[in-house]
Design a protein around this motif. Structure first.
Motif, PDB file in Angstrom:
ATOM      1  N   GLU A  39       0.816  -1.218   0.000  1.00  0.00           N
ATOM      2  CA  GLU A  39       0.000   0.000   0.000  1.00  0.00           C
ATOM      3  C   GLU A  39       0.845   1.263   0.000  1.00  0.00           C
ATOM      4  OE1 GLU A  39      -0.226  -2.443   2.170  1.00  0.00           O
ATOM      5  OE2 GLU A  39      -2.127  -3.422   1.657  1.00  0.00           O
ATOM      6  N   GLU A  40       2.120   1.119   0.373  1.00  0.00           N
ATOM      7  CA  GLU A  40       2.997   2.289   0.455  1.00  0.00           C
ATOM      8  C   GLU A  40       3.742   2.556  -0.846  1.00  0.00           C
ATOM      9  OE1 GLU A  40       5.624   1.468   3.666  1.00  0.00           O
ATOM     10  OE2 GLU A  40       4.069   1.584   5.216  1.00  0.00           O
ATOM     11  N   GLY A  41       3.610   1.663  -1.824  1.00  0.00           N
ATOM     12  CA  GLY A  41       4.394   1.780  -3.045  1.00  0.00           C
ATOM     13  C   GLY A  41       3.593   2.165  -4.269  1.00  0.00           C
ATOM     14  N   VAL A  42       4.294   2.780  -5.217  1.00  0.00           N
ATOM     15  CA  VAL A  42       3.706   3.183  -6.495  1.00  0.00           C
ATOM     16  C   VAL A  42       4.692   2.824  -7.602  1.00  0.00           C
ATOM     17  CG1 VAL A  42       3.063   5.146  -7.949  1.00  0.00           C
ATOM     18  CG2 VAL A  42       2.311   5.061  -5.578  1.00  0.00           C
ATOM     19  N   VAL A  43       4.167   2.248  -8.685  1.00  0.00           N
ATOM     20  CA  VAL A  43       4.961   2.035  -9.890  1.00  0.00           C
ATOM     21  C   VAL A  43       4.597   3.154 -10.858  1.00  0.00           C
ATOM     22  CG1 VAL A  43       5.437   0.510 -11.833  1.00  0.00           C
ATOM     23  CG2 VAL A  43       5.083  -0.460  -9.554  1.00  0.00           C
ATOM     24  N   GLU A  44       5.592   3.888 -11.317  1.00  0.00           N
ATOM     25  CA  GLU A  44       5.312   5.053 -12.170  1.00  0.00           C
ATOM     26  C   GLU A  44       6.299   5.125 -13.331  1.00  0.00           C
ATOM     27  OE1 GLU A  44       5.711   8.605  -9.888  1.00  0.00           O
ATOM     28  OE2 GLU A  44       7.854   8.361  -9.560  1.00  0.00           O
TER      29      GLU A  44
ATOM     30  N   LEU B 202       1.483  -0.180  -6.259  1.00  0.00           N
ATOM     31  CA  LEU B 202       2.316  -1.378  -6.298  1.00  0.00           C
ATOM     32  C   LEU B 202       1.450  -2.629  -6.260  1.00  0.00           C
ATOM     33  CD1 LEU B 202       4.931  -3.006  -6.064  1.00  0.00           C
ATOM     34  CD2 LEU B 202       4.985  -2.433  -3.618  1.00  0.00           C
ATOM     35  N   LYS B 203       0.336  -2.591  -5.529  1.00  0.00           N
ATOM     36  CA  LYS B 203      -0.554  -3.752  -5.426  1.00  0.00           C
ATOM     37  C   LYS B 203      -1.047  -4.206  -6.795  1.00  0.00           C
ATOM     38  CE  LYS B 203      -3.526  -1.990  -2.586  1.00  0.00           C
ATOM     39  NZ  LYS B 203      -4.715  -1.911  -1.699  1.00  0.00           N
ATOM     40  N   ASP B 204      -1.191  -3.267  -7.725  1.00  0.00           N
ATOM     41  CA  ASP B 204      -1.701  -3.610  -9.053  1.00  0.00           C
ATOM     42  C   ASP B 204      -0.705  -4.423  -9.871  1.00  0.00           C
ATOM     43  OD1 ASP B 204      -4.135  -2.296  -8.650  1.00  0.00           O
ATOM     44  OD2 ASP B 204      -3.280  -0.377  -9.281  1.00  0.00           O
ATOM     45  N   PHE B 205       0.549  -4.472  -9.419  1.00  0.00           N
ATOM     46  CA  PHE B 205       1.573  -5.184 -10.183  1.00  0.00           C
ATOM     47  C   PHE B 205       2.076  -6.432  -9.458  1.00  0.00           C
ATOM     48  CE2 PHE B 205       1.738  -0.910 -11.921  1.00  0.00           C
ATOM     49  CZ  PHE B 205       1.794  -1.153 -13.285  1.00  0.00           C
TER      50      PHE B 205
END
Length: 382
Positions: free
Chosen positions: A246-251, A300-303
């Motif tokens: 939940e704390e991560g983002v892929v961009e 991040l959860k989406d990946f």
């Protein structure tokens, strides 16, 4: 072999046979199984064998699973076992005793292999533990730097027939040589005839193997996990840990070029609310907006998981981002243990822990496991 079945086999082996199997890699000792024995305890082990006192059984696990194992024992290189998918025998209980014994006797096998190989320029490794048997006092003692007395027999010669014969020939020059030679023959017989019970259980269930060690108060090595777990990720912006999905983002960034969308800068960062930076770790839209770059980001959860892998593979097929960037992200998010191990691959290779055989950036799971175990020993972070 059924994955959840367990079979047990019982046998008795002589000490030379076990030593030979260790040397050729037919018995593999787990990489992090060490023998922190002091000198007194080492000498007591050899005294017990000489007196015929049982030292306990050796427990093996025969499995097609691949665990990280020692490549050398006491300075003597050992075999790597079968390279195919055939089952291997790993020592789960009694490895400390086998290590101590091999530190003394392993040199004999190396000398046998290289004695007549004049092409080999490799120096004969010297065992770290060197013990003599005093034929007059009939006691064991550690070898010192001073020359041996003529009646002190180096145990490193015991399993080497030519060395033993040469030593006996020298003994015959002494007044009591015959008596000392008889004592040496008794020593040799004691070690050659010493029976060692071996219990082998056959299983491909890593949980059962780990439970076996746990019940006996042994530390369960990372290599007994079928796959190392990824419990955190490292932010590409601030290099600190992302503890939860939940704390991560892929961009990444996208731009329309010649009627084709081109992307770059694929990375994993903290989402703004979880970032340790006051201004956040994500790309700054105010910076890239004027450059007509579109900011794309998903949690991040989406990946993660099966659908997450499919998502990344879809990006790969669309060819909107550099292939190398997507492949690296796939490995980071879907190859167990890769996210942490990637920081240590070069150092582990430099120290001979791993010898990668695939293209740069691609490693077998056993190499990732070996790297993580090495990093744990070195207490390296992340």
């Amino acid at each position: 072999m059924a994955s959840h079945s367990v079979q047990q086999q019982f046998a008795t082996f002589s000490l030379p046979v076990l030593m030979r199997q260790v040397y050729h890699g037919h018995l593999l000792i787990l990489a992090d199984d060490e023998a922190p024995w002091d000198d007194t305890r080492r000498l007591e082990l050899f005294e017990a064998i000489y007196r015929g006192v049982p030292m306990g059984s050796i427990t093996l696990c025969r499995t097609t699973l691949r665990f990280s194992h020692a490549g050398e024992l006491g300075g003597i290189p050992v075999g790597d076992g079968d390279e195919d998918e055939a089952p291997r025998d790993y020592v789960l209980e009694g490895s400390d005793r086998l290590r101590v014994l091999f530190e003394v006797f392993g040199e004999s096998f190396w000398r046998t292999d290289h004695r007549h190989d004049r092409r080999s320029r490799s120096p004969i490794p010297k065992a770290r533990t060197r013990i003599n048997f005093d034929l007059r006092a009939r006691t064991f003692k550690l070898r010192g730097a001073e020359p041996n007395a003529p009646w002190e027999f180096p145990l490193s010669m015991l399993l080497h027939a030519e060395d033993r014969h040469e030593f006996i020939t020298r003994l015959e020059a002494h007044p009591d040589g015959e008596r000392l030679a008889n004592r040496l023959n008794r020593l040799v017989s004691a070690f050659f005839d010493y029976p060692i019970p071996v219990i082998t259980f056959v299983s491909d269930d890593a949980e059962r193997i780990a439970s076996f060690l746990t019940m006996r108060n042994h530390r369960v090595p990372r290599s007994l996990e079928p796959k190392p777990r990824t419990t955190f990720w490292v932010c590409d912006a601030c290099n600190t840990l992302i503890q939860r999905p939940e704390e991560g983002v892929v961009e990444w960034l996208e731009k329309l070029h010649k009627n084709r969308i081109e992307g770059r800068g694929l990375r994993l960062v903290h989402q703004r609310a979880a970032s340790p930076r006051p201004d956040g770790c994500q790309y700054d839209e105010a910076e890239f907006g004027p450059k007509k770059l579109l900011l794309c980001d998903l949690s991040l959860k989406d990946f993660l998981g099966d659908d997450g892998l499919t998502h990344l593979l879809n990006l790969l097929s669309e060819e909107r981002l550099p292939q190398t960037e997507i492949l690296e992200m796939i490995k980071r998010l879907h190859t167990p243990g890769y996210e942490r191990a990637r920081f240590h691959f070069k150092a582990a290779e430099a120290e001979g822990v791993i010898e990668p055989s695939l293209d740069p950036g691609f490693l077998w799971m056993r190499e990732i496991v070996a790297t993580l175990e090495w990093a744990d020993k070195k207490k390296l972070k992340p």
